[in-house]
Scaffold this motif. Structure first.
Motif, PDB file in Angstrom:
ATOM      1  N   PHE A  31       0.782  -1.223   0.000  1.00  0.00           N
ATOM      2  CA  PHE A  31       0.000   0.000   0.000  1.00  0.00           C
ATOM      3  C   PHE A  31       0.822   1.286   0.000  1.00  0.00           C
ATOM      4  N   TYR A  32       2.036   1.271   0.454  1.00  0.00           N
ATOM      5  CA  TYR A  32       2.822   2.494   0.549  1.00  0.00           C
ATOM      6  C   TYR A  32       3.508   2.760  -0.785  1.00  0.00           C
ATOM      7  N   ASN A  33       3.126   3.837  -1.422  1.00  0.00           N
ATOM      8  CA  ASN A  33       3.733   4.226  -2.687  1.00  0.00           C
ATOM      9  C   ASN A  33       4.326   5.620  -2.542  1.00  0.00           C
ATOM     10  N   LYS A  34       5.560   5.757  -2.919  1.00  0.00           N
ATOM     11  CA  LYS A  34       6.209   7.065  -2.883  1.00  0.00           C
ATOM     12  C   LYS A  34       6.801   7.310  -4.265  1.00  0.00           C
ATOM     13  N   LEU A  35       5.959   7.794  -5.164  1.00  0.00           N
ATOM     14  CA  LEU A  35       6.363   8.079  -6.529  1.00  0.00           C
ATOM     15  C   LEU A  35       6.433   9.585  -6.703  1.00  0.00           C
ATOM     16  N   SER A  72       0.793   5.693  -9.931  1.00  0.00           N
ATOM     17  CA  SER A  72       1.662   4.848 -10.746  1.00  0.00           C
ATOM     18  C   SER A  72       1.843   5.487 -12.121  1.00  0.00           C
ATOM     19  N   ILE A  73       2.856   5.002 -12.826  1.00  0.00           N
ATOM     20  CA  ILE A  73       3.107   5.449 -14.189  1.00  0.00           C
ATOM     21  C   ILE A  73       3.660   4.259 -14.967  1.00  0.00           C
ATOM     22  N   SER A  74       3.205   4.096 -16.198  1.00  0.00           N
ATOM     23  CA  SER A  74       3.706   3.027 -17.057  1.00  0.00           C
ATOM     24  C   SER A  74       4.967   3.515 -17.746  1.00  0.00           C
ATOM     25  N   MET A  75       6.027   2.717 -17.633  1.00  0.00           N
ATOM     26  CA  MET A  75       7.329   3.129 -18.179  1.00  0.00           C
ATOM     27  C   MET A  75       7.873   2.043 -19.100  1.00  0.00           C
ATOM     28  N   GLN A  76       8.617   2.505 -20.099  1.00  0.00           N
ATOM     29  CA  GLN A  76       9.326   1.614 -21.009  1.00  0.00           C
ATOM     30  C   GLN A  76      10.676   2.255 -21.289  1.00  0.00           C
ATOM     31  N   SER A  77      11.739   1.522 -21.040  1.00  0.00           N
ATOM     32  CA  SER A  77      13.109   2.021 -21.263  1.00  0.00           C
ATOM     33  C   SER A  77      13.359   3.328 -20.529  1.00  0.00           C
ATOM     34  N   ASP A  78      12.961   3.416 -19.280  1.00  0.00           N
ATOM     35  CA  ASP A  78      13.187   4.563 -18.393  1.00  0.00           C
ATOM     36  C   ASP A  78      12.481   5.845 -18.824  1.00  0.00           C
ATOM     37  N   LYS A 107       4.666  -1.055 -14.791  1.00  0.00           N
ATOM     38  CA  LYS A 107       3.937  -0.081 -13.985  1.00  0.00           C
ATOM     39  C   LYS A 107       4.794   0.234 -12.763  1.00  0.00           C
ATOM     40  N   ILE A 108       5.220   1.473 -12.646  1.00  0.00           N
ATOM     41  CA  ILE A 108       6.107   1.919 -11.574  1.00  0.00           C
ATOM     42  C   ILE A 108       5.273   2.612 -10.497  1.00  0.00           C
ATOM     43  N   LYS A 109       5.507   2.230  -9.232  1.00  0.00           N
ATOM     44  CA  LYS A 109       4.771   2.821  -8.119  1.00  0.00           C
ATOM     45  C   LYS A 109       5.673   3.532  -7.115  1.00  0.00           C
TER      46      LYS A 109
END
Length: 134
Positions: A31-35, A72-78, A107-109
């Protein structure tokens, strides 16, 4: 008899401490997300309606935007997946849809990321791109 009571108390304290540590660990894992995302506007124009994580933002030319309430954010190749979805007042956006391969999209959180929005202008339209911050 008092030894049994002390052993039970010790076992209860250890059990409660273990359960507490387990619950806290599960909270931080699930549950803890720090994006944190910082977007720099490297175009010569004000960018409006930039869509990130179903939210819309504006960035003045030469300015930056700090986003810390993103889930969250969807990432590809940074880089964020796809092209930036945004508008520039008085300019016509390219409507040709580019198809992106979804290989390696994650998906980066959590984490801290910095990106630049850059512009490619053509004779009668523009297209925005993501770039790693320089």
């Amino acid at each position: 008899m008092t030894d049994k009571v002390r052993n039970r108390e010790t076992i209860m304290i250890i059990g409660i401490a273990t359960i507490t540590v387990l619950l806290l660990s599960l909270y931080f894992i699930f549950f803890y997300n720090k994006l944190e995302i910082v977007v720099f506007n490297k175009t010569a124009y004000n960018v409006d309606s930039l869509k990130i994580d179903s939210k819309f933002f504006s960035i003045k030319k030469g300015d930056s935007l700090f986003i810390d309430n993103c889930k969250s954010i969807s990432m590809q190749s940074d880089l964020p997946f796809g092209l930036p979805q945004a508008n520039i007042a008085g300019k016509t956006k390219d409507t040709f849809m580019l198809w992106f391969c979804g290989t390696g999209v994650k998906k980066i959180k959590n984490g801290q990321y910095k990106f630049d929005i850059i512009l490619s202008e053509y004779s009668n339209f523009y297209r925005l791109y993501w770039q790693g911050h320089k």
